[in-house]
Design a protein around this motif. Sequence first.
Motif, PDB file in Angstrom:
ATOM      1  N   GLU A 588       0.835  -1.209   0.000  1.00  0.00           N
ATOM      2  CA  GLU A 588       0.000   0.000   0.000  1.00  0.00           C
ATOM      3  C   GLU A 588       0.865   1.254   0.000  1.00  0.00           C
ATOM      4  O   GLU A 588       0.542   2.246  -0.672  1.00  0.00           O
ATOM      5  N   GLU A 589       1.975   1.227   0.742  1.00  0.00           N
ATOM      6  CA  GLU A 589       2.897   2.368   0.723  1.00  0.00           C
ATOM      7  C   GLU A 589       3.434   2.606  -0.683  1.00  0.00           C
ATOM      8  O   GLU A 589       3.570   3.757  -1.129  1.00  0.00           O
ATOM      9  N   GLU A 590       3.760   1.521  -1.384  1.00  0.00           N
ATOM     10  CA  GLU A 590       4.249   1.645  -2.756  1.00  0.00           C
ATOM     11  C   GLU A 590       3.157   2.206  -3.666  1.00  0.00           C
ATOM     12  O   GLU A 590       3.428   3.030  -4.556  1.00  0.00           O
ATOM     13  N   CYS A 591       1.917   1.778  -3.446  1.00  0.00           N
ATOM     14  CA  CYS A 591       0.791   2.300  -4.229  1.00  0.00           C
ATOM     15  C   CYS A 591       0.617   3.795  -4.002  1.00  0.00           C
ATOM     16  O   CYS A 591       0.399   4.565  -4.952  1.00  0.00           O
ATOM     17  N   GLU A 592       0.696   4.219  -2.746  1.00  0.00           N
ATOM     18  CA  GLU A 592       0.526   5.638  -2.420  1.00  0.00           C
ATOM     19  C   GLU A 592       1.618   6.480  -3.065  1.00  0.00           C
ATOM     20  O   GLU A 592       1.353   7.583  -3.580  1.00  0.00           O
ATOM     21  N   HIS A 593       2.849   5.972  -3.053  1.00  0.00           N
ATOM     22  CA  HIS A 593       3.952   6.691  -3.699  1.00  0.00           C
ATOM     23  C   HIS A 593       3.697   6.831  -5.204  1.00  0.00           C
ATOM     24  O   HIS A 593       3.883   7.914  -5.775  1.00  0.00           O
ATOM     25  N   CYS A 594       3.248   5.753  -5.832  1.00  0.00           N
ATOM     26  CA  CYS A 594       2.994   5.790  -7.284  1.00  0.00           C
ATOM     27  C   CYS A 594       1.859   6.753  -7.616  1.00  0.00           C
ATOM     28  O   CYS A 594       1.927   7.481  -8.611  1.00  0.00           O
ATOM     29  N   SER A 595       0.818   6.769  -6.786  1.00  0.00           N
ATOM     30  CA  SER A 595      -0.300   7.700  -7.013  1.00  0.00           C
ATOM     31  C   SER A 595       0.167   9.143  -6.887  1.00  0.00           C
ATOM     32  O   SER A 595      -0.189  10.010  -7.689  1.00  0.00           O
ATOM     33  N   LYS A 596       0.987   9.395  -5.865  1.00  0.00           N
ATOM     34  CA  LYS A 596       1.500  10.753  -5.653  1.00  0.00           C
ATOM     35  C   LYS A 596       2.375  11.197  -6.820  1.00  0.00           C
ATOM     36  O   LYS A 596       2.242  12.327  -7.314  1.00  0.00           O
ATOM     37  N   MET A 597       3.262  10.315  -7.293  1.00  0.00           N
ATOM     38  CA  MET A 597       4.146  10.677  -8.394  1.00  0.00           C
ATOM     39  C   MET A 597       3.363  10.862  -9.694  1.00  0.00           C
ATOM     40  O   MET A 597       3.728  11.701 -10.529  1.00  0.00           O
ATOM     41  N   GLU A 598       2.303  10.097  -9.872  1.00  0.00           N
ATOM     42  CA  GLU A 598       1.467  10.271 -11.055  1.00  0.00           C
ATOM     43  C   GLU A 598       0.859  11.673 -11.077  1.00  0.00           C
ATOM     44  O   GLU A 598       0.877  12.361 -12.108  1.00  0.00           O
ATOM     45  N   GLN A 599       0.322  12.110  -9.936  1.00  0.00           N
ATOM     46  CA  GLN A 599      -0.277  13.437  -9.866  1.00  0.00           C
ATOM     47  C   GLN A 599       0.769  14.529 -10.060  1.00  0.00           C
ATOM     48  O   GLN A 599       0.503  15.553 -10.700  1.00  0.00           O
ATOM     49  N   THR A 600       1.968  14.322  -9.520  1.00  0.00           N
ATOM     50  CA  THR A 600       3.047  15.290  -9.712  1.00  0.00           C
ATOM     51  C   THR A 600       3.414  15.387 -11.192  1.00  0.00           C
ATOM     52  O   THR A 600       3.622  16.489 -11.727  1.00  0.00           O
ATOM     53  N   VAL A 602       1.462  14.760 -13.723  1.00  0.00           N
ATOM     54  CA  VAL A 602       0.358  15.446 -14.402  1.00  0.00           C
ATOM     55  C   VAL A 602       0.513  16.960 -14.261  1.00  0.00           C
ATOM     56  O   VAL A 602       0.325  17.718 -15.226  1.00  0.00           O
ATOM     57  N   GLN A 603       0.870  17.407 -13.058  1.00  0.00           N
ATOM     58  CA  GLN A 603       1.044  18.847 -12.827  1.00  0.00           C
ATOM     59  C   GLN A 603       2.192  19.400 -13.667  1.00  0.00           C
ATOM     60  O   GLN A 603       2.085  20.494 -14.242  1.00  0.00           O
ATOM     61  N   ALA A 604       3.280  18.656 -13.750  1.00  0.00           N
ATOM     62  CA  ALA A 604       4.415  19.098 -14.564  1.00  0.00           C
ATOM     63  C   ALA A 604       4.039  19.144 -16.040  1.00  0.00           C
ATOM     64  O   ALA A 604       4.423  20.076 -16.763  1.00  0.00           O
ATOM     65  N   GLU A 605       3.308  18.137 -16.498  1.00  0.00           N
ATOM     66  CA  GLU A 605       2.860  18.116 -17.894  1.00  0.00           C
ATOM     67  C   GLU A 605       2.006  19.343 -18.200  1.00  0.00           C
ATOM     68  O   GLU A 605       2.175  20.006 -19.235  1.00  0.00           O
ATOM     69  N   ARG A 606       1.077  19.657 -17.291  1.00  0.00           N
ATOM     70  CA  ARG A 606       0.211  20.831 -17.499  1.00  0.00           C
ATOM     71  C   ARG A 606       1.016  22.120 -17.492  1.00  0.00           C
ATOM     72  O   ARG A 606       0.723  23.043 -18.260  1.00  0.00           O
ATOM     73  N   SER A 607       2.021  22.195 -16.621  1.00  0.00           N
ATOM     74  CA  SER A 607       2.855  23.400 -16.581  1.00  0.00           C
ATOM     75  C   SER A 607       3.634  23.571 -17.876  1.00  0.00           C
ATOM     76  O   SER A 607       3.811  24.690 -18.363  1.00  0.00           O
ATOM     77  N   HIS A 724      -5.391  13.438 -34.860  1.00  0.00           N
ATOM     78  CA  HIS A 724      -5.555  12.409 -33.847  1.00  0.00           C
ATOM     79  C   HIS A 724      -4.209  11.821 -33.468  1.00  0.00           C
ATOM     80  O   HIS A 724      -3.255  11.845 -34.218  1.00  0.00           O
ATOM     81  N   GLY A 725      -4.159  11.324 -32.240  1.00  0.00           N
ATOM     82  CA  GLY A 725      -2.877  10.907 -31.699  1.00  0.00           C
ATOM     83  C   GLY A 725      -2.979   9.706 -30.812  1.00  0.00           C
ATOM     84  O   GLY A 725      -3.666   8.759 -31.117  1.00  0.00           O
ATOM     85  N   GLY A 726      -2.296   9.793 -29.631  1.00  0.00           N
ATOM     86  CA  GLY A 726      -1.975   8.605 -28.857  1.00  0.00           C
ATOM     87  C   GLY A 726      -3.025   8.093 -27.918  1.00  0.00           C
ATOM     88  O   GLY A 726      -4.089   8.648 -27.762  1.00  0.00           O
ATOM     89  N   LYS A 727      -2.653   7.004 -27.270  1.00  0.00           N
ATOM     90  CA  LYS A 727      -3.554   6.303 -26.353  1.00  0.00           C
ATOM     91  C   LYS A 727      -3.593   7.006 -25.006  1.00  0.00           C
ATOM     92  O   LYS A 727      -2.689   7.719 -24.621  1.00  0.00           O
ATOM     93  N   SER A 728      -4.662   6.756 -24.262  1.00  0.00           N
ATOM     94  CA  SER A 728      -4.773   7.296 -22.917  1.00  0.00           C
ATOM     95  C   SER A 728      -3.769   6.612 -22.008  1.00  0.00           C
ATOM     96  O   SER A 728      -3.544   5.423 -22.101  1.00  0.00           O
ATOM     97  N   ARG A 729      -3.161   7.394 -21.099  1.00  0.00           N
ATOM     98  CA  ARG A 729      -2.152   6.829 -20.216  1.00  0.00           C
ATOM     99  C   ARG A 729      -2.661   6.630 -18.800  1.00  0.00           C
ATOM    100  O   ARG A 729      -1.954   6.116 -17.970  1.00  0.00           O
ATOM    101  N   ARG A 730      -3.903   7.058 -18.483  1.00  0.00           N
ATOM    102  CA  ARG A 730      -4.215   7.208 -17.078  1.00  0.00           C
ATOM    103  C   ARG A 730      -5.430   6.473 -16.550  1.00  0.00           C
ATOM    104  O   ARG A 730      -5.708   6.528 -15.385  1.00  0.00           O
ATOM    105  N   LYS A 731      -6.244   5.782 -17.352  1.00  0.00           N
ATOM    106  CA  LYS A 731      -7.511   5.255 -16.851  1.00  0.00           C
ATOM    107  C   LYS A 731      -7.333   4.291 -15.686  1.00  0.00           C
ATOM    108  O   LYS A 731      -6.368   3.594 -15.607  1.00  0.00           O
TER     109      LYS A 731
END
Length: 731
Positions: A588-600, A602-607, A724-731
Amino acid sequence: MNRNQMKINRQVAEYIKQQKNNTFNYKQVSAAIGAQTPAKQRLVALRLMELSETGELIEVSPGKFKVPSRSNFMSGTFVRRSNGKNHVITDNDGESIFVAEVNSMHALNGDKVKISVAAGRRGSEPEAEVVEIIEKAEAKFIGVLKVERAYALLVTDSKFLATDIFIPKNKLKGGKTGDKALVRITNWPAHANMPEGEVLDVLGKEGENNTEIHAILAEYGLPYHYPEQIERAAQKITDGITPEEISCREDMRGVLTFTIDPKDAKDFDDALSIRQLPNGHYEVGVHIADVTHYVRPETALDREAFKRATSVYLVDRVVPMLPEHLSNGVCSLRPNEEKLTFSCIFEMDLEGKVYNERIAKTVILSDRRFTYEEAQEVIETGKGDHADAILALNTIAQALRAERLKKGAMEFDRAEVKFDIAPDGTPLGVYYKVSKEANKLVEELMLLANRTVAKTIGDPGMRKKAKAFVYRIHDKPDPVKLADLASLAANFGYKIKTQGTPREINRSINKMLSEVQGRGEENLLSTLAVRCMAKAVYSVNNIGHYGLCFDYYTHFTSPIRRYPDMLVHRLLAKYLAGGRSVNLDKLEEECEHCSKMEQTAVQAERSSIKYKQVEYMSSRLGEEYAGVITGVTEWGLYVELTENMCEGLIPVRDLANDYYNLDERNYRLVGERTGTSYRLGDEVVIRVARADIQRRQLDFVPVSDNGNGLEHTPSKPRKRDHKHGGKSRRK
């Protein structure tokens, strides 16, 4: 007091007993006790106000209440703001409490602190004083160096710091005036008006493309290069496809296999195979790069991949989770090369019905690399390489999609903005990545594989207990936001269910999204529908995937670019071989880290997108564009341009000559004198006023004789240039 009020009072009292230190408002209470009508909700709001008058509740901020605390001391996370509005998010209830700078002990953003809460008066904002800094957060900032004779400063535009950072000359690391640098705060003396720091890395000259992209990555704590020792470790890895290894796997090199990816992709982590069986059914293979065959647990390479947790997709580059020797070479399912894979293989018919399935380690040989555009042309014309195979897979995918939507899966199709970039990083043009049949073909088969893997482990049958596993979960919509959406939609004649099964609720939202297309309220209601949805995350605690309407779902199909998929591969191989369950808490700790890094990420991509949007629009100052209001705040309106999806702010000062009030419930600003209204989803016409590339900010002004942009439309509206382009990365 009537019986209705008495019943509401009892229900409110029972709800409050269960809240302990939580804060709540009348909407949350109403949703919890089933008070759905406006009349009942008014009774709830009235009761909360009565209890706050008697002191049985505290109104911690307008409309938000909590049970009085026995202690004035509590802990929390300090949030520093450059505008001086510092506050602490308390640990016990997540409440935000204001902290004046003089009472902050120079705590920095993210510090764990102990605070003393001052006794507040009714109607006034509560205040706190930091009495101890329990744990210091890592304090790194990006800015531009200004080097003087005896000292240097880092001038930063961070929203978390209102002052420059003093840097001794011996801590500059070679930085010069005009360089952008990453600086760590080392000390903030009690009576000093600015902190001291040291340069960790000089990123380059301000304004250069590489400098700005590296600054975005550094801002979010993401790496912008690989350590040399990790690169060397990766270079030592060979494909290892020996006769002995092949003998341990199912050999599928003789089956027609191909990849379908974006035209600029280099890391091909999934391939599809298909052949017709003697009984008329089809054997469909979803083959995924066997990354964990090469990246072993607890190695330096694995630790680096876990730390990153995901590849980061910026406007002009990919920052890979794995070194390119692996991501684009050894592991990538390139055409005409033997590759090791982990596969889900299905016996299916053209209606998408699965008769048999198996999961196996395999070896494949891809016959062809298709871009999405090439596969789409085959679908549309029925001609081209392996046309029969692609058309059969498309028929199967469409059947799978239709069945998924029938069961209530959400259907949000939003175009993504992409840039044509010159070699020096200059944005030359904007286009849109929209999902067509070729994209959906791949998407549906990946969804099928992910769901199959999750169900195999999560629902073992035979009264066996499920072993610890990584699930991709998606919670139910926020009940308050869903109720607001239903109420607003009802004003336009649409009915959205707020209670019932996920299938019933989702189908009502899908129905509304379909009916609203092309109407004036489309932007408003579709935007709010997206915003009421929860974020998908990784967890060992499976609650299903609400948006997809799957009871079991995971991420198995992209191990080159997502660490959770690597975890899934390892667990799947272990359990299929009869291995014991792993430690649940550690996973679960590993899952939480992966979720946090995914959101980070996403924020960098948007920036990075925002940076290129502002750079692109900086040469278009004074031009007029049609747009849609995508955000309504007390400080102004956010507008997304229809032509290129660039978003900017109309500051409230630039609206009509009036004083505007924020109507939060109806997502609008309303002028006191004129009654002029600007609402989320309204179409406006703006003029580009300012473009601040360093702050990544665009400012617009509305176009109209009287300042009301709603009254003016351009004579020749510009059209989007869709690709048109690539596949979804996040579902």
